[in-house]
Design an enzyme around this catalytic site. Structure first.
Site, PDB file in Angstrom:
ATOM      1  N   ASP A  35       0.848  -1.196   0.000  1.00  0.00           N
ATOM      2  CA  ASP A  35       0.000   0.000   0.000  1.00  0.00           C
ATOM      3  C   ASP A  35       0.878   1.239   0.000  1.00  0.00           C
ATOM      4  O   ASP A  35       2.064   1.189   0.344  1.00  0.00           O
ATOM      5  CB  ASP A  35      -0.897   0.006   1.251  1.00  0.00           C
ATOM      6  CG  ASP A  35      -2.190   0.806   1.055  1.00  0.00           C
ATOM      7  OD1 ASP A  35      -3.271   0.181   1.006  1.00  0.00           O
ATOM      8  OD2 ASP A  35      -2.106   2.045   0.950  1.00  0.00           O
ATOM      9  N   ASP A  60       3.577   1.220  -4.688  1.00  0.00           N
ATOM     10  CA  ASP A  60       2.684   1.915  -5.611  1.00  0.00           C
ATOM     11  C   ASP A  60       2.471   0.937  -6.765  1.00  0.00           C
ATOM     12  O   ASP A  60       3.422   0.625  -7.502  1.00  0.00           O
ATOM     13  CB  ASP A  60       3.337   3.211  -6.104  1.00  0.00           C
ATOM     14  CG  ASP A  60       2.407   4.001  -7.022  1.00  0.00           C
ATOM     15  OD1 ASP A  60       1.486   3.394  -7.607  1.00  0.00           O
ATOM     16  OD2 ASP A  60       2.618   5.219  -7.150  1.00  0.00           O
ATOM     17  N   TYR A 152     -13.203   5.400 -14.143  1.00  0.00           N
ATOM     18  CA  TYR A 152     -13.304   4.231 -13.254  1.00  0.00           C
ATOM     19  C   TYR A 152     -14.034   3.065 -13.946  1.00  0.00           C
ATOM     20  O   TYR A 152     -13.594   1.918 -13.874  1.00  0.00           O
ATOM     21  CB  TYR A 152     -14.050   4.679 -11.994  1.00  0.00           C
ATOM     22  CG  TYR A 152     -14.159   3.674 -10.880  1.00  0.00           C
ATOM     23  CD1 TYR A 152     -13.082   3.420 -10.032  1.00  0.00           C
ATOM     24  CD2 TYR A 152     -15.362   3.013 -10.631  1.00  0.00           C
ATOM     25  CE1 TYR A 152     -13.211   2.519  -8.985  1.00  0.00           C
ATOM     26  CE2 TYR A 152     -15.498   2.122  -9.581  1.00  0.00           C
ATOM     27  CZ  TYR A 152     -14.412   1.873  -8.749  1.00  0.00           C
ATOM     28  OH  TYR A 152     -14.536   0.999  -7.706  1.00  0.00           O
ATOM     29  N   LYS A 156     -12.407  -0.519 -14.691  1.00  0.00           N
ATOM     30  CA  LYS A 156     -12.967  -1.724 -14.058  1.00  0.00           C
ATOM     31  C   LYS A 156     -13.461  -2.726 -15.105  1.00  0.00           C
ATOM     32  O   LYS A 156     -13.414  -3.936 -14.881  1.00  0.00           O
ATOM     33  CB  LYS A 156     -14.082  -1.333 -13.087  1.00  0.00           C
ATOM     34  CG  LYS A 156     -13.582  -0.619 -11.824  1.00  0.00           C
ATOM     35  CD  LYS A 156     -12.511  -1.412 -11.093  1.00  0.00           C
ATOM     36  CE  LYS A 156     -12.383  -1.020  -9.633  1.00  0.00           C
ATOM     37  NZ  LYS A 156     -11.273  -1.738  -8.953  1.00  0.00           N
TER      38      LYS A 156
HETATM   39  P1  NAP Z   1     -10.208   2.510  -0.027  1.00  0.00           P
HETATM   40  O1  NAP Z   1     -10.863   2.412   1.302  1.00  0.00           O
HETATM   41  O2  NAP Z   1      -9.947   3.858  -0.587  1.00  0.00           O
HETATM   42  O3  NAP Z   1      -8.853   1.664  -0.002  1.00  0.00           O
HETATM   43  C1  NAP Z   1      -8.015   1.601  -1.132  1.00  0.00           C
HETATM   44  C2  NAP Z   1      -6.588   1.427  -0.685  1.00  0.00           C
HETATM   45  O4  NAP Z   1      -5.755   1.376  -1.867  1.00  0.00           O
HETATM   46  C3  NAP Z   1      -6.071   2.604   0.163  1.00  0.00           C
HETATM   47  O5  NAP Z   1      -5.337   2.141   1.276  1.00  0.00           O
HETATM   48  C4  NAP Z   1      -5.196   3.355  -0.824  1.00  0.00           C
HETATM   49  O6  NAP Z   1      -4.126   4.091  -0.206  1.00  0.00           O
HETATM   50  C5  NAP Z   1      -4.631   2.219  -1.651  1.00  0.00           C
HETATM   51  N1  NAP Z   1      -4.064   2.699  -2.902  1.00  0.00           N
HETATM   52  C6  NAP Z   1      -4.504   3.706  -3.691  1.00  0.00           C
HETATM   53  N2  NAP Z   1      -3.688   3.886  -4.731  1.00  0.00           N
HETATM   54  C7  NAP Z   1      -2.684   2.971  -4.603  1.00  0.00           C
HETATM   55  C8  NAP Z   1      -1.532   2.666  -5.356  1.00  0.00           C
HETATM   56  N3  NAP Z   1      -1.217   3.350  -6.476  1.00  0.00           N
HETATM   57  N4  NAP Z   1      -0.718   1.659  -4.935  1.00  0.00           N
HETATM   58  C9  NAP Z   1      -1.007   0.983  -3.803  1.00  0.00           C
HETATM   59  N5  NAP Z   1      -2.088   1.236  -3.030  1.00  0.00           N
HETATM   60  C10 NAP Z   1      -2.923   2.221  -3.431  1.00  0.00           C
HETATM   61  O7  NAP Z   1     -11.091   1.749  -1.122  1.00  0.00           O
HETATM   62  P2  NAP Z   1     -12.084   0.481  -0.998  1.00  0.00           P
HETATM   63  O8  NAP Z   1     -13.470   0.986  -1.034  1.00  0.00           O
HETATM   64  O9  NAP Z   1     -11.642  -0.442   0.071  1.00  0.00           O
HETATM   65  O10 NAP Z   1     -11.812  -0.182  -2.432  1.00  0.00           O
HETATM   66  C11 NAP Z   1     -10.942  -1.291  -2.619  1.00  0.00           C
HETATM   67  C12 NAP Z   1     -11.152  -1.820  -4.022  1.00  0.00           C
HETATM   68  O11 NAP Z   1     -12.526  -2.189  -4.189  1.00  0.00           O
HETATM   69  C13 NAP Z   1     -10.854  -0.783  -5.102  1.00  0.00           C
HETATM   70  O12 NAP Z   1     -10.259  -1.411  -6.222  1.00  0.00           O
HETATM   71  C14 NAP Z   1     -12.243  -0.262  -5.454  1.00  0.00           C
HETATM   72  O13 NAP Z   1     -12.280   0.287  -6.741  1.00  0.00           O
HETATM   73  C15 NAP Z   1     -13.052  -1.538  -5.323  1.00  0.00           C
HETATM   74  N6  NAP Z   1     -14.480  -1.307  -5.152  1.00  0.00           N
HETATM   75  C16 NAP Z   1     -14.976  -0.637  -4.066  1.00  0.00           C
HETATM   76  C17 NAP Z   1     -16.358  -0.470  -3.937  1.00  0.00           C
HETATM   77  C18 NAP Z   1     -16.971   0.256  -2.763  1.00  0.00           C
HETATM   78  O14 NAP Z   1     -18.208   0.453  -2.762  1.00  0.00           O
HETATM   79  N7  NAP Z   1     -16.220   0.634  -1.745  1.00  0.00           N
HETATM   80  C19 NAP Z   1     -17.222  -0.964  -4.920  1.00  0.00           C
HETATM   81  C20 NAP Z   1     -16.686  -1.633  -6.020  1.00  0.00           C
HETATM   82  C21 NAP Z   1     -15.314  -1.815  -6.114  1.00  0.00           C
HETATM   83  P3  NAP Z   1      -4.340   5.676   0.029  1.00  0.00           P
HETATM   84  O15 NAP Z   1      -5.333   5.789   1.135  1.00  0.00           O
HETATM   85  O16 NAP Z   1      -2.963   6.153   0.361  1.00  0.00           O
HETATM   86  O17 NAP Z   1      -4.852   6.225  -1.282  1.00  0.00           O
END
Ligand code: NAP
Length: 244
Positions: A35, A60, A152, A156
């Site tokens: 992360d 990253d 996005y 996706k």
């Molecule tokens: P989140 O809470 O924002 O967590 C994402 C994590 O990824 C954060 O710790 C972030 O670090 C890290 N990250 C961002 N850019 C990065 C990079 N370049 N290299 C390494 N780490 C990185 O998001 P989440 O909701 O848990 O989502 C996780 C996954 O599920 C994502 O792929 C998202 O698109 C997918 N998703 C989520 C939902 C939803 O409703 N939540 C729905 C469909 C799909 P920072 O905090 O430093 O940015």
């Protein structure tokens, strides 16, 4: 179910990634979190039980060399990697009229290029051992497209194509590649969403509630484990019936 397995979760410091790491550890796996957010990730390692259960590697996912180092860390700590989860992500929402080229590139780079980096690097190591499970986190946005998320939704949907192509390429080496499409899940990513957008999404969900990160994680554990041994190239929706 995963006793003795070595796993990597990108973006595992919080949200869905942390829930996946927690569920993998609960099933006996050892996890390395890759992360950008070092402080939050180090706290996550503590929450997962400390160094014997989890490690952190600054990564990253846009940077292929950092993804290789993430795999090195996992191999040194817990042995050759059996499970690789491409979960890291971010959003930069705006309508086409307002979205900058930087917003488009940032989202496509992290999700699509990042997942490609992860699949490529993990597969190169798994193929030597003729075993492994790769799980890519897509989104329902990649199935139906969301207003304000051309970046996005494209990334996706791209992950679905990448998953299927890699699944076909790697099947003969014993490596399975599958994807999960979460719907509306309560995480830091969705916390800041405007109330009217939340209400609109809720109205589309037959189960009439948001999902939890743990409910996504359970499906990832299934795909990571031998329970899904005859599945590859599959895309599983975890969305409470939304857009079925
Ligand atoms: P989140 O809470 O924002 O967590 C994402 C994590 O990824 C954060 O710790 C972030 O670090 C890290 N990250 C961002 N850019 C990065 C990079 N370049 N290299 C390494 N780490 C990185 O998001 P989440 O909701 O848990 O989502 C996780 C996954 O599920 C994502 O792929 C998202 O698109 C997918 N998703 C989520 C939902 C939803 O409703 N939540 C729905 C469909 C799909 P920072 O905090 O430093 O940015």
């Amino acid at each position: 179910m995963l006793s003795g397995r070595s796993a990597v979760v990108t973006g595992g410091a919080q949200g869905i990634g942390l829930a996946i790491a927690r569920a993998l550890v609960a099933q006996g796996a050892r996890v390395v979190i890759g992360d950008l957010n070092e402080a939050v990730a180090r706290q996550a390692v503590e929450d997962l039980g400390g160094d014997s259960f989890a490690r952190f590697s600054l990564c990253d996912v846009r940077d292929g060399a950092m993804v290789e180092r993430l795999l090195d860390t996992a191999e040194e700590a817990f042995g050759p990697v059996d499970i690789f989860v491409n979960n890291a992500g971010l959003t930069r929402d705006a309508t086409l009229r307002k979205m900058s080229e930087e917003d488009f590139d940032a989202v496509v780079d992290v999700h699509l290029k990042g997942t490609w980096n992860g699949v490529r690097a993990a597969a190169a190591r798994m193929r030597e051992r003729k075993a492994g499970s790769i799980v890519n986190i897509s989104s329902m946005a990649g199935k139906v497209g969301n207003i304000g998320q051309t970046n996005y939704s494209a990334a996706k949907a791209g992950i679905v194509g990448l998953t299927k192509a890699a699944a076909k390429e790697l099947a003969y080496r014993g490596i399975r590649v599958n994807a999960v499409q979460p719907g509306f899940i309560a995480t830091p990513m969705t916390e800041t969403m405007p109330e009217h957008v939340k209400q609109q999404k809720m109205a589309e969900i037959p189960m009439n509630r948001v999902g939890t990160a743990a409910e996504v994680a359970n499906v990832v554990v299934f795909l990571a484990s031998d329970m899904s041994s005859y599945m590859t190239g599959a895309v599983l929706e975890v969305a409470g019936g939304r857009f079925m």
